[in-house]
Design an enzyme around this catalytic site. Structure first.
Site, PDB file in Angstrom:
ATOM      1  N   HIS A  82       0.831  -1.211   0.000  1.00 13.88           N
ATOM      2  CA  HIS A  82       0.000   0.000   0.000  1.00 13.88           C
ATOM      3  C   HIS A  82       0.860   1.253   0.000  1.00 13.88           C
ATOM      4  O   HIS A  82       0.598   2.216  -0.749  1.00 13.88           O
ATOM      5  CB  HIS A  82      -0.919  -0.014   1.227  1.00 13.88           C
ATOM      6  CG  HIS A  82      -1.731   1.228   1.363  1.00 13.88           C
ATOM      7  ND1 HIS A  82      -2.823   1.514   0.556  1.00 13.88           N
ATOM      8  CD2 HIS A  82      -1.610   2.293   2.226  1.00 13.88           C
ATOM      9  CE1 HIS A  82      -3.330   2.667   0.907  1.00 13.88           C
ATOM     10  NE2 HIS A  82      -2.626   3.173   1.908  1.00 13.88           N
ATOM     11  N   GLU A  83       1.914   1.252   0.835  1.00 12.35           N
ATOM     12  CA  GLU A  83       2.772   2.426   0.930  1.00 12.35           C
ATOM     13  C   GLU A  83       3.550   2.662  -0.353  1.00 12.35           C
ATOM     14  O   GLU A  83       3.856   3.807  -0.701  1.00 12.35           O
ATOM     15  CB  GLU A  83       3.735   2.268   2.111  1.00 12.35           C
ATOM     16  CG  GLU A  83       3.058   2.227   3.473  1.00 12.35           C
ATOM     17  CD  GLU A  83       2.289   3.509   3.756  1.00 12.35           C
ATOM     18  OE1 GLU A  83       2.731   4.589   3.316  1.00 12.35           O
ATOM     19  OE2 GLU A  83       1.225   3.426   4.406  1.00 12.35           O
ATOM     20  N   LEU A  84       3.905   1.581  -1.079  1.00 13.61           N
ATOM     21  CA  LEU A  84       4.658   1.739  -2.327  1.00 13.61           C
ATOM     22  C   LEU A  84       3.742   2.133  -3.481  1.00 13.61           C
ATOM     23  O   LEU A  84       4.130   2.919  -4.358  1.00 13.61           O
ATOM     24  CB  LEU A  84       5.399   0.441  -2.672  1.00 13.61           C
ATOM     25  CG  LEU A  84       6.604   0.086  -1.801  1.00 13.61           C
ATOM     26  CD1 LEU A  84       7.214  -1.243  -2.236  1.00 13.61           C
ATOM     27  CD2 LEU A  84       7.672   1.182  -1.909  1.00 13.61           C
ATOM     28  N   GLY A 126       9.369 -14.990 -11.687  1.00 17.52           N
ATOM     29  CA  GLY A 126       8.489 -15.990 -12.301  1.00 17.52           C
ATOM     30  C   GLY A 126       8.817 -17.404 -11.856  1.00 17.52           C
ATOM     31  O   GLY A 126       7.947 -18.148 -11.373  1.00 17.52           O
ATOM     32  N   ARG A 174       5.300 -21.317 -20.999  1.00 18.09           N
ATOM     33  CA  ARG A 174       5.380 -20.036 -21.715  1.00 18.09           C
ATOM     34  C   ARG A 174       6.827 -19.525 -21.744  1.00 18.09           C
ATOM     35  O   ARG A 174       7.240 -18.888 -22.730  1.00 18.09           O
ATOM     36  CB  ARG A 174       4.459 -19.009 -21.066  1.00 18.09           C
ATOM     37  CG  ARG A 174       2.988 -19.345 -21.248  1.00 18.09           C
ATOM     38  CD  ARG A 174       2.091 -18.243 -20.722  1.00 18.09           C
ATOM     39  NE  ARG A 174       0.680 -18.595 -20.851  1.00 18.09           N
ATOM     40  CZ  ARG A 174      -0.022 -18.467 -21.967  1.00 18.09           C
ATOM     41  NH1 ARG A 174       0.562 -17.957 -23.050  1.00 18.09           N
ATOM     42  NH2 ARG A 174      -1.290 -18.805 -22.009  1.00 18.09           N
ATOM     43  N   GLY A 191      12.654 -11.348 -12.359  1.00 21.36           N
ATOM     44  CA  GLY A 191      13.303 -12.534 -11.808  1.00 21.36           C
ATOM     45  C   GLY A 191      12.473 -13.231 -10.758  1.00 21.36           C
ATOM     46  O   GLY A 191      13.022 -13.897  -9.874  1.00 21.36           O
ATOM     47  N   TYR A 197      11.653 -18.306 -24.868  1.00 25.87           N
ATOM     48  CA  TYR A 197      13.099 -18.375 -25.016  1.00 25.87           C
ATOM     49  C   TYR A 197      13.560 -19.428 -26.014  1.00 25.87           C
ATOM     50  O   TYR A 197      14.724 -19.432 -26.416  1.00 25.87           O
ATOM     51  CB  TYR A 197      13.754 -18.654 -23.660  1.00 25.87           C
ATOM     52  CG  TYR A 197      13.575 -17.529 -22.675  1.00 25.87           C
ATOM     53  CD1 TYR A 197      14.210 -16.314 -22.875  1.00 25.87           C
ATOM     54  CD2 TYR A 197      12.771 -17.685 -21.551  1.00 25.87           C
ATOM     55  CE1 TYR A 197      14.044 -15.275 -21.970  1.00 25.87           C
ATOM     56  CE2 TYR A 197      12.603 -16.653 -20.638  1.00 25.87           C
ATOM     57  CZ  TYR A 197      13.243 -15.451 -20.854  1.00 25.87           C
ATOM     58  OH  TYR A 197      13.075 -14.424 -19.967  1.00 25.87           O
ATOM     59  N   ALA A 199       9.417 -21.450 -21.917  1.00 22.07           N
ATOM     60  CA  ALA A 199      10.081 -22.248 -22.959  1.00 22.07           C
ATOM     61  C   ALA A 199       9.714 -21.735 -24.349  1.00 22.07           C
ATOM     62  O   ALA A 199      10.570 -21.674 -25.251  1.00 22.07           O
ATOM     63  CB  ALA A 199       9.687 -23.718 -22.795  1.00 22.07           C
TER      64      ALA A 199
END
Length: 459
Positions: A252-254, A423, A362, A421, A367, A364
Protein backbone atom coordinates in the site's frame (compact mmCIF):
# COMPACT_ATOMS: atom_id res chain seq x y z
CA UNK A 1 -11.37 -45.39 46.59
CA UNK A 2 -10.36 -45.07 42.94
CA UNK A 3 -6.78 -45.74 41.92
CA UNK A 4 -5.02 -42.86 40.16
CA UNK A 5 -4.91 -43.18 36.39
CA UNK A 6 -1.45 -43.84 34.98
CA UNK A 7 -0.88 -41.12 32.39
CA UNK A 8 2.90 -41.34 32.01
CA UNK A 9 4.42 -43.45 29.26
CA UNK A 10 7.20 -44.64 31.55
CA UNK A 11 4.61 -45.27 34.27
CA UNK A 12 2.71 -47.62 31.99
CA UNK A 13 5.87 -49.47 31.02
CA UNK A 14 6.89 -49.87 34.66
CA UNK A 15 3.34 -50.94 35.59
CA UNK A 16 3.39 -53.71 32.99
CA UNK A 17 6.89 -54.75 34.08
CA UNK A 18 5.98 -54.94 37.77
CA UNK A 19 2.69 -56.67 37.02
CA UNK A 20 4.54 -59.38 35.11
CA UNK A 21 7.13 -59.68 37.87
CA UNK A 22 4.30 -59.95 40.44
CA UNK A 23 2.76 -62.84 38.53
CA UNK A 24 6.12 -64.64 38.38
CA UNK A 25 6.73 -63.97 42.10
CA UNK A 26 3.29 -65.33 43.04
CA UNK A 27 3.95 -68.43 40.95
CA UNK A 28 7.34 -69.00 42.60
CA UNK A 29 5.96 -68.47 46.13
CA UNK A 30 3.07 -70.84 45.47
CA UNK A 31 5.30 -73.66 44.24
CA UNK A 32 6.23 -75.02 47.70
CA UNK A 33 2.54 -75.35 48.46
CA UNK A 34 1.77 -77.05 45.17
CA UNK A 35 4.90 -79.15 44.61
CA UNK A 36 4.25 -82.74 45.73
CA UNK A 37 8.02 -83.39 45.63
CA UNK A 38 8.33 -81.37 48.83
CA UNK A 39 7.39 -82.92 52.17
CA UNK A 40 3.92 -81.66 53.00
CA UNK A 41 0.88 -82.51 55.11
CA UNK A 42 -1.20 -85.47 54.05
CA UNK A 43 -4.66 -84.58 52.70
CA UNK A 44 -7.49 -85.80 54.91
CA UNK A 45 -8.89 -88.38 52.48
CA UNK A 46 -5.45 -89.87 51.79
CA UNK A 47 -4.66 -89.92 55.50
CA UNK A 48 -7.80 -91.92 56.24
CA UNK A 49 -6.85 -94.46 53.59
CA UNK A 50 -3.35 -95.04 54.99
CA UNK A 51 -4.77 -95.34 58.53
CA UNK A 52 -7.05 -98.06 57.26
CA UNK A 53 -4.05 -99.81 55.63
CA UNK A 54 -2.16 -99.60 58.94
CA UNK A 55 -5.09 -101.09 60.89
CA UNK A 56 -5.51 -103.93 58.38
CA UNK A 57 -1.79 -104.72 58.58
CA UNK A 58 -1.89 -104.91 62.38
CA UNK A 59 -4.91 -107.24 62.23
CA UNK A 60 -3.28 -109.37 59.53
CA UNK A 61 -0.13 -110.01 61.57
CA UNK A 62 -1.60 -109.85 65.06
CA UNK A 63 -0.64 -113.47 65.80
CA UNK A 64 2.77 -113.34 64.12
CA UNK A 65 5.74 -112.94 66.45
CA UNK A 66 8.51 -113.31 63.85
CA UNK A 67 9.33 -109.89 62.37
CA UNK A 68 11.36 -111.44 59.54
CA UNK A 69 8.34 -113.37 58.28
CA UNK A 70 6.28 -110.20 58.40
CA UNK A 71 8.91 -108.32 56.35
CA UNK A 72 9.15 -111.18 53.87
CA UNK A 73 5.40 -111.16 53.28
CA UNK A 74 5.31 -107.38 52.97
CA UNK A 75 8.10 -107.50 50.36
CA UNK A 76 6.71 -110.32 48.26
CA UNK A 77 6.99 -109.66 44.50
CA UNK A 78 4.05 -108.11 42.65
CA UNK A 79 3.21 -107.51 39.01
CA UNK A 80 3.83 -104.08 37.53
CA UNK A 81 0.09 -103.64 37.07
CA UNK A 82 -0.55 -104.14 40.77
CA UNK A 83 -1.31 -100.67 42.15
CA UNK A 84 -1.94 -101.71 45.75
CA UNK A 85 -0.08 -99.76 48.42
CA UNK A 86 3.10 -101.24 49.91
CA UNK A 87 4.04 -101.07 53.56
CA UNK A 88 7.58 -100.40 54.80
CA UNK A 89 8.77 -100.68 58.42
CA UNK A 90 11.45 -98.86 60.38
CA UNK A 91 12.52 -99.01 63.99
CA UNK A 92 12.07 -96.08 66.30
CA UNK A 93 15.53 -94.76 65.31
CA UNK A 94 14.56 -94.55 61.63
CA UNK A 95 16.46 -97.62 60.38
CA UNK A 96 14.66 -99.27 57.48
CA UNK A 97 13.90 -102.93 58.16
CA UNK A 98 14.16 -105.11 55.05
CA UNK A 99 15.20 -108.59 53.93
CA UNK A 100 16.64 -107.35 50.63
CA UNK A 101 20.38 -107.14 50.16
CA UNK A 102 20.17 -104.64 47.29
CA UNK A 103 17.54 -102.01 47.94
CA UNK A 104 15.45 -100.97 44.96
CA UNK A 105 14.19 -97.49 44.10
CA UNK A 106 11.28 -97.77 46.54
CA UNK A 107 13.56 -98.58 49.48
CA UNK A 108 15.89 -95.74 48.51
CA UNK A 109 12.90 -93.41 48.44
CA UNK A 110 11.85 -94.62 51.91
CA UNK A 111 15.36 -94.03 53.32
CA UNK A 112 15.48 -90.54 51.85
CA UNK A 113 12.01 -89.74 53.13
CA UNK A 114 12.85 -90.89 56.65
CA UNK A 115 15.72 -88.41 56.80
CA UNK A 116 13.40 -85.50 55.90
CA UNK A 117 10.93 -86.14 58.71
CA UNK A 118 11.45 -83.69 61.57
CA UNK A 119 8.69 -84.89 63.89
CA UNK A 120 7.49 -88.54 63.66
CA UNK A 121 4.26 -87.51 65.33
CA UNK A 122 3.27 -85.45 62.28
CA UNK A 123 2.90 -87.70 59.22
CA UNK A 124 3.93 -86.18 55.88
CA UNK A 125 3.91 -87.23 52.26
CA UNK A 126 6.35 -86.70 49.40
CA UNK A 127 6.46 -87.65 45.74
CA UNK A 128 9.48 -89.45 44.23
CA UNK A 129 8.98 -89.59 40.50
CA UNK A 130 5.66 -91.43 40.20
CA UNK A 131 5.85 -92.96 43.67
CA UNK A 132 4.17 -91.30 46.66
CA UNK A 133 5.54 -92.05 50.14
CA UNK A 134 3.57 -91.21 53.30
CA UNK A 135 4.28 -91.65 56.99
CA UNK A 136 5.35 -92.38 59.61
CA UNK A 137 2.49 -94.15 61.36
CA UNK A 138 3.16 -95.83 64.72
CA UNK A 139 2.43 -99.57 64.47
CA UNK A 140 2.79 -102.58 66.83
CA UNK A 141 3.98 -105.77 65.12
CA UNK A 142 5.79 -108.86 66.45
CA UNK A 143 5.58 -107.43 69.93
CA UNK A 144 7.56 -104.35 68.84
CA UNK A 145 6.78 -100.66 68.45
CA UNK A 146 7.69 -99.66 64.91
CA UNK A 147 6.96 -97.01 62.32
CA UNK A 148 5.12 -97.81 59.10
CA UNK A 149 5.48 -95.97 55.79
CA UNK A 150 3.06 -96.38 52.90
CA UNK A 151 4.17 -96.26 49.26
CA UNK A 152 1.74 -96.06 46.38
CA UNK A 153 2.08 -95.47 42.65
CA UNK A 154 1.08 -91.86 41.85
CA UNK A 155 -0.77 -91.39 38.56
CA UNK A 156 -2.21 -87.94 39.17
CA UNK A 157 -1.24 -85.08 36.86
CA UNK A 158 1.25 -82.64 38.47
CA UNK A 159 -0.02 -79.07 39.05
CA UNK A 160 0.04 -76.74 36.04
CA UNK A 161 2.64 -74.37 37.48
CA UNK A 162 4.87 -77.30 38.40
CA UNK A 163 4.74 -78.60 34.85
CA UNK A 164 5.61 -75.13 33.58
CA UNK A 165 8.68 -74.80 35.78
CA UNK A 166 9.76 -78.33 34.91
CA UNK A 167 9.67 -77.52 31.19
CA UNK A 168 11.34 -74.16 30.32
CA UNK A 169 9.81 -74.07 26.85
CA UNK A 170 6.29 -74.31 28.24
CA UNK A 171 7.17 -71.68 30.84
CA UNK A 172 8.41 -69.35 28.10
CA UNK A 173 5.23 -69.88 26.09
CA UNK A 174 3.08 -69.21 29.18
CA UNK A 175 4.95 -65.97 29.94
CA UNK A 176 4.55 -64.90 26.31
CA UNK A 177 0.84 -65.76 26.45
CA UNK A 178 0.35 -63.57 29.52
CA UNK A 179 2.61 -60.70 28.45
CA UNK A 180 1.67 -60.50 24.76
CA UNK A 181 -1.77 -58.89 25.32
CA UNK A 182 -0.17 -56.38 27.69
CA UNK A 183 2.57 -55.58 25.18
CA UNK A 184 0.03 -55.28 22.36
CA UNK A 185 -2.00 -52.88 24.46
CA UNK A 186 1.14 -50.90 25.24
CA UNK A 187 2.10 -50.80 21.55
CA UNK A 188 -1.41 -49.59 20.67
CA UNK A 189 -1.30 -46.97 23.43
CA UNK A 190 2.03 -45.72 22.07
CA UNK A 191 1.13 -45.85 18.39
CA UNK A 192 -2.15 -43.91 18.62
CA UNK A 193 -0.74 -40.54 19.81
CA UNK A 194 2.39 -41.08 17.72
CA UNK A 195 0.25 -41.61 14.62
CA UNK A 196 -1.76 -38.47 15.39
CA UNK A 197 1.46 -36.51 15.77
CA UNK A 198 2.73 -37.92 12.48
CA UNK A 199 -0.47 -36.92 10.66
CA UNK A 200 -0.29 -33.42 12.14
CA UNK A 201 3.34 -33.10 11.01
CA UNK A 202 2.34 -34.16 7.47
CA UNK A 203 -0.39 -31.52 7.42
CA UNK A 204 2.12 -28.87 8.47
CA UNK A 205 4.54 -30.10 5.78
CA UNK A 206 1.75 -29.56 3.24
CA UNK A 207 1.19 -26.03 4.50
CA UNK A 208 -1.85 -26.68 6.73
CA UNK A 209 -1.00 -24.84 9.95
CA UNK A 210 -3.99 -26.02 11.99
CA UNK A 211 -4.00 -26.56 15.77
CA UNK A 212 -5.17 -30.11 16.64
CA UNK A 213 -6.59 -30.54 20.19
CA UNK A 214 -6.37 -34.35 19.83
CA UNK A 215 -2.58 -34.07 20.12
CA UNK A 216 -2.92 -33.05 23.75
CA UNK A 217 -4.44 -36.38 24.80
CA UNK A 218 -2.79 -39.61 25.93
CA UNK A 219 0.27 -40.08 28.11
CA UNK A 220 1.91 -37.06 29.71
CA UNK A 221 4.92 -37.26 27.38
CA UNK A 222 2.76 -37.18 24.25
CA UNK A 223 0.52 -34.49 25.76
CA UNK A 224 3.56 -32.30 26.33
CA UNK A 225 4.83 -33.01 22.80
CA UNK A 226 1.37 -32.27 21.36
CA UNK A 227 1.06 -29.04 23.32
CA UNK A 228 4.50 -27.93 22.13
CA UNK A 229 3.57 -28.85 18.56
CA UNK A 230 0.36 -26.81 18.74
CA UNK A 231 2.27 -23.88 20.22
CA UNK A 232 4.70 -24.10 17.32
CA UNK A 233 1.82 -24.10 14.82
CA UNK A 234 0.28 -21.05 16.50
CA UNK A 235 3.64 -19.26 16.47
CA UNK A 236 4.07 -20.03 12.76
CA UNK A 237 0.56 -18.79 12.05
CA UNK A 238 1.26 -15.55 13.91
CA UNK A 239 4.57 -15.12 12.10
CA UNK A 240 2.96 -15.70 8.68
CA UNK A 241 0.07 -13.39 9.51
CA UNK A 242 2.53 -10.72 10.60
CA UNK A 243 4.52 -11.20 7.41
CA UNK A 244 1.35 -10.94 5.33
CA UNK A 245 0.28 -7.74 7.08
CA UNK A 246 3.75 -6.28 6.62
CA UNK A 247 3.77 -7.02 2.89
CA UNK A 248 0.27 -5.61 2.52
CA UNK A 249 1.31 -2.44 4.31
CA UNK A 250 4.47 -2.18 2.19
CA UNK A 251 2.43 -2.73 -0.97
CA UNK A 252 0.00 0.00 0.00
CA UNK A 253 2.77 2.43 0.93
CA UNK A 254 4.66 1.74 -2.33
CA UNK A 255 1.67 1.83 -4.65
CA UNK A 256 0.40 5.15 -3.36
CA UNK A 257 3.47 7.23 -4.39
CA UNK A 258 3.82 5.05 -7.51
CA UNK A 259 0.30 5.95 -8.57
CA UNK A 260 1.00 9.64 -7.94
CA UNK A 261 4.22 9.33 -9.97
CA UNK A 262 2.40 7.87 -12.97
CA UNK A 263 -0.31 10.52 -12.73
CA UNK A 264 2.33 13.28 -12.65
CA UNK A 265 4.08 11.69 -15.64
CA UNK A 266 0.79 11.56 -17.56
CA UNK A 267 0.15 15.27 -16.81
CA UNK A 268 3.65 16.14 -17.96
CA UNK A 269 3.10 14.26 -21.21
CA UNK A 270 -0.18 16.08 -21.75
CA UNK A 271 1.46 19.47 -21.24
CA UNK A 272 4.84 18.91 -22.87
CA UNK A 273 4.09 16.08 -25.28
CA UNK A 274 5.69 12.66 -25.66
CA UNK A 275 9.41 12.27 -24.98
CA UNK A 276 11.87 9.41 -24.42
CA UNK A 277 12.33 10.49 -20.81
CA UNK A 278 8.61 10.36 -20.12
CA UNK A 279 8.40 6.95 -21.80
CA UNK A 280 11.28 5.67 -19.66
CA UNK A 281 9.57 6.84 -16.47
CA UNK A 282 6.33 5.12 -17.48
CA UNK A 283 8.14 1.89 -18.35
CA UNK A 284 10.02 1.75 -15.07
CA UNK A 285 6.85 2.59 -13.14
CA UNK A 286 5.05 -0.29 -14.85
CA UNK A 287 7.93 -2.65 -14.05
CA UNK A 288 7.90 -1.54 -10.44
CA UNK A 289 4.16 -2.10 -10.16
CA UNK A 290 4.51 -5.53 -11.77
CA UNK A 291 7.29 -6.41 -9.31
CA UNK A 292 5.13 -5.38 -6.35
CA UNK A 293 2.27 -7.52 -7.69
CA UNK A 294 4.52 -10.55 -8.13
CA UNK A 295 5.95 -10.14 -4.62
CA UNK A 296 2.44 -10.12 -3.18
CA UNK A 297 1.52 -13.14 -5.29
CA UNK A 298 4.56 -15.04 -3.97
CA UNK A 299 3.74 -14.10 -0.38
CA UNK A 300 0.06 -15.02 -0.62
CA UNK A 301 0.89 -18.30 -2.29
CA UNK A 302 3.27 -19.28 0.52
CA UNK A 303 0.60 -18.49 3.09
CA UNK A 304 -2.68 -19.54 1.50
CA UNK A 305 -1.79 -22.46 -0.79
CA UNK A 306 -3.35 -24.99 1.63
CA UNK A 307 -6.73 -23.25 1.83
CA UNK A 308 -8.15 -24.41 -1.51
CA UNK A 309 -7.00 -27.97 -2.09
CA UNK A 310 -8.99 -30.26 -4.35
CA UNK A 311 -8.64 -33.65 -5.98
CA UNK A 312 -8.43 -33.14 -9.74
CA UNK A 313 -7.60 -35.33 -12.77
CA UNK A 314 -4.31 -34.31 -14.36
CA UNK A 315 -6.00 -33.78 -17.72
CA UNK A 316 -8.49 -31.25 -16.30
CA UNK A 317 -5.59 -29.16 -14.98
CA UNK A 318 -3.19 -29.01 -17.91
CA UNK A 319 -4.78 -30.28 -21.12
CA UNK A 320 -6.36 -26.96 -22.10
CA UNK A 321 -3.25 -25.05 -20.96
CA UNK A 322 -1.00 -27.15 -23.22
CA UNK A 323 -3.38 -26.82 -26.16
CA UNK A 324 -3.48 -23.02 -25.72
CA UNK A 325 0.31 -22.93 -25.47
CA UNK A 326 0.55 -25.01 -28.64
CA UNK A 327 -1.69 -22.50 -30.44
CA UNK A 328 0.34 -19.52 -29.19
CA UNK A 329 3.58 -21.19 -30.31
CA UNK A 330 2.17 -21.60 -33.80
CA UNK A 331 1.40 -17.86 -33.90
CA UNK A 332 5.09 -17.25 -33.20
CA UNK A 333 6.19 -19.70 -35.94
CA UNK A 334 7.31 -22.21 -33.29
CA UNK A 335 6.38 -25.82 -32.68
CA UNK A 336 5.23 -27.22 -29.31
CA UNK A 337 4.61 -30.93 -28.82
CA UNK A 338 3.38 -32.70 -25.71
CA UNK A 339 2.79 -36.31 -24.70
CA UNK A 340 -0.50 -37.79 -23.56
CA UNK A 341 -1.50 -36.82 -20.04
CA UNK A 342 -1.64 -39.81 -17.63
CA UNK A 343 -5.09 -40.79 -16.40
CA UNK A 344 -4.36 -40.11 -12.71
CA UNK A 345 -5.47 -37.66 -10.01
CA UNK A 346 -3.64 -35.17 -7.81
CA UNK A 347 -4.56 -33.33 -4.61
CA UNK A 348 -3.64 -29.68 -4.48
CA UNK A 349 -4.50 -26.09 -5.26
CA UNK A 350 -5.68 -26.18 -8.89
CA UNK A 351 -4.90 -22.51 -9.54
CA UNK A 352 -1.29 -22.82 -8.36
CA UNK A 353 -0.66 -26.10 -10.20
CA UNK A 354 -2.05 -24.70 -13.43
CA UNK A 355 -0.10 -21.46 -13.05
CA UNK A 356 3.18 -23.25 -12.35
CA UNK A 357 3.12 -25.45 -15.48
CA UNK A 358 1.77 -22.61 -17.61
CA UNK A 359 4.63 -20.36 -16.47
CA UNK A 360 7.29 -22.97 -17.33
CA UNK A 361 5.72 -23.70 -20.71
CA UNK A 362 5.38 -20.04 -21.71
CA UNK A 363 9.00 -19.39 -20.69
CA UNK A 364 10.08 -22.25 -22.96
CA UNK A 365 8.03 -20.81 -25.84
CA UNK A 366 9.45 -17.33 -25.27
CA UNK A 367 13.10 -18.37 -25.02
CA UNK A 368 13.08 -21.37 -27.37
CA UNK A 369 14.39 -21.03 -30.89
CA UNK A 370 11.53 -22.85 -32.59
CA UNK A 371 11.02 -26.14 -30.71
CA UNK A 372 9.38 -26.87 -27.35
CA UNK A 373 8.67 -30.38 -26.03
CA UNK A 374 6.57 -31.30 -22.95
CA UNK A 375 6.68 -34.87 -21.58
CA UNK A 376 4.49 -36.21 -18.77
CA UNK A 377 4.88 -39.70 -17.25
CA UNK A 378 4.13 -41.47 -13.98
CA UNK A 379 6.33 -43.85 -11.99
CA UNK A 380 5.59 -45.16 -8.46
CA UNK A 381 2.80 -42.60 -7.81
CA UNK A 382 5.13 -39.76 -8.80
CA UNK A 383 4.36 -37.52 -11.76
CA UNK A 384 7.29 -36.15 -13.75
CA UNK A 385 6.88 -33.21 -16.15
CA UNK A 386 9.79 -32.27 -18.44
CA UNK A 387 9.63 -29.03 -20.44
CA UNK A 388 12.50 -28.61 -22.94
CA UNK A 389 13.37 -25.94 -25.51
CA UNK A 390 16.13 -25.36 -28.06
CA UNK A 391 17.03 -21.83 -27.00
CA UNK A 392 20.30 -20.49 -25.64
CA UNK A 393 19.83 -22.29 -22.32
CA UNK A 394 21.32 -21.40 -18.94
CA UNK A 395 24.97 -21.84 -17.85
CA UNK A 396 25.46 -24.98 -15.75
CA UNK A 397 26.71 -23.03 -12.74
CA UNK A 398 23.48 -20.98 -12.67
CA UNK A 399 20.90 -23.80 -13.02
CA UNK A 400 20.16 -23.90 -9.28
CA UNK A 401 20.10 -20.12 -8.86
CA UNK A 402 17.39 -19.42 -11.46
CA UNK A 403 14.70 -20.41 -8.94
CA UNK A 404 15.79 -17.77 -6.42
CA UNK A 405 13.73 -14.55 -6.22
CA UNK A 406 15.18 -11.58 -8.21
CA UNK A 407 17.92 -13.72 -9.78
CA UNK A 408 18.86 -12.52 -13.26
CA UNK A 409 20.69 -14.92 -15.56
CA UNK A 410 23.91 -13.52 -16.95
CA UNK A 411 23.10 -14.59 -20.53
CA UNK A 412 20.79 -12.87 -23.00
CA UNK A 413 18.04 -15.35 -22.01
CA UNK A 414 16.96 -13.06 -19.15
CA UNK A 415 18.54 -9.71 -19.93
CA UNK A 416 16.17 -8.87 -22.75
CA UNK A 417 13.04 -10.20 -21.01
CA UNK A 418 12.51 -7.19 -18.79
CA UNK A 419 11.28 -9.44 -15.97
CA UNK A 420 11.98 -9.01 -12.30
CA UNK A 421 13.30 -12.53 -11.81
CA UNK A 422 10.26 -13.69 -9.81
CA UNK A 423 8.49 -15.99 -12.30
CA UNK A 424 10.47 -19.16 -11.62
CA UNK A 425 10.63 -18.33 -7.91
CA UNK A 426 6.83 -18.25 -7.82
CA UNK A 427 6.73 -21.54 -9.75
CA UNK A 428 9.24 -23.15 -7.40
CA UNK A 429 7.23 -22.07 -4.37
CA UNK A 430 4.01 -23.49 -5.87
CA UNK A 431 5.69 -26.85 -6.58
CA UNK A 432 7.27 -26.99 -3.10
CA UNK A 433 3.88 -26.23 -1.52
CA UNK A 434 2.67 -29.49 -3.10
CA UNK A 435 5.63 -31.53 -1.75
CA UNK A 436 7.23 -31.59 -5.19
CA UNK A 437 10.61 -30.69 -6.65
CA UNK A 438 11.76 -28.58 -9.58
CA UNK A 439 15.20 -28.55 -11.21
CA UNK A 440 16.87 -27.21 -14.34
CA UNK A 441 19.32 -29.01 -16.63
CA UNK A 442 20.71 -28.98 -20.17
CA UNK A 443 18.04 -30.03 -22.66
CA UNK A 444 18.66 -32.62 -25.38
CA UNK A 445 17.29 -29.99 -27.76
CA UNK A 446 20.18 -27.73 -26.80
CA UNK A 447 18.42 -25.27 -24.52
CA UNK A 448 16.98 -25.49 -20.99
CA UNK A 449 15.05 -28.41 -19.56
CA UNK A 450 12.90 -27.82 -16.45
CA UNK A 451 11.86 -31.02 -14.67
CA UNK A 452 9.02 -31.04 -12.13
CA UNK A 453 8.10 -34.00 -9.91
CA UNK A 454 4.84 -34.11 -7.94
CA UNK A 455 3.30 -36.80 -5.73
CA UNK A 456 -0.08 -38.00 -7.05
CA UNK A 457 -2.83 -40.09 -5.52
CA UNK A 458 -2.40 -43.88 -5.70
CA UNK A 459 -4.70 -45.81 -8.01
Amino acid sequence: MRLPKITSLYGRIFAIFWFTMLLVLLAVLSLPHLDPRKARDIPADHYQRILKIKDNTEKRFANESNLGKILFKLEEPRSKRDKRARQFLTDLDGNVLTTKRHPDFKLKAIKNFVTTIDAPTQPKQRLYGHYMVAGPLPVHLANQDLYMYIGVKWDQTPPFLLRLFDKPLQLLLAVMFVSTPLLLWLAWALSQPARKLEQAAKRVAQGEFIVDPELEKGTSEFRQAGASFNQMVEAVNQMISGQQRLLSDISHELRSPLTRLRMANALAIRKQGESSEHGRVETEAQRLEQMIGELLTLSRMQVDSHLNREVQPLSSLWEEILKDAQFEAEQMDKQLTFSSIPDRKISGNPKLLMSAIENITRNAIYYGEDLVDVQLFVENDTLTIQVSDNGEGVPDDELEAIFRPFYRVSTARDRHSGGAGLGLAITESAIRQHSGTIAGSRSQLGGLQVEVTLPILPV
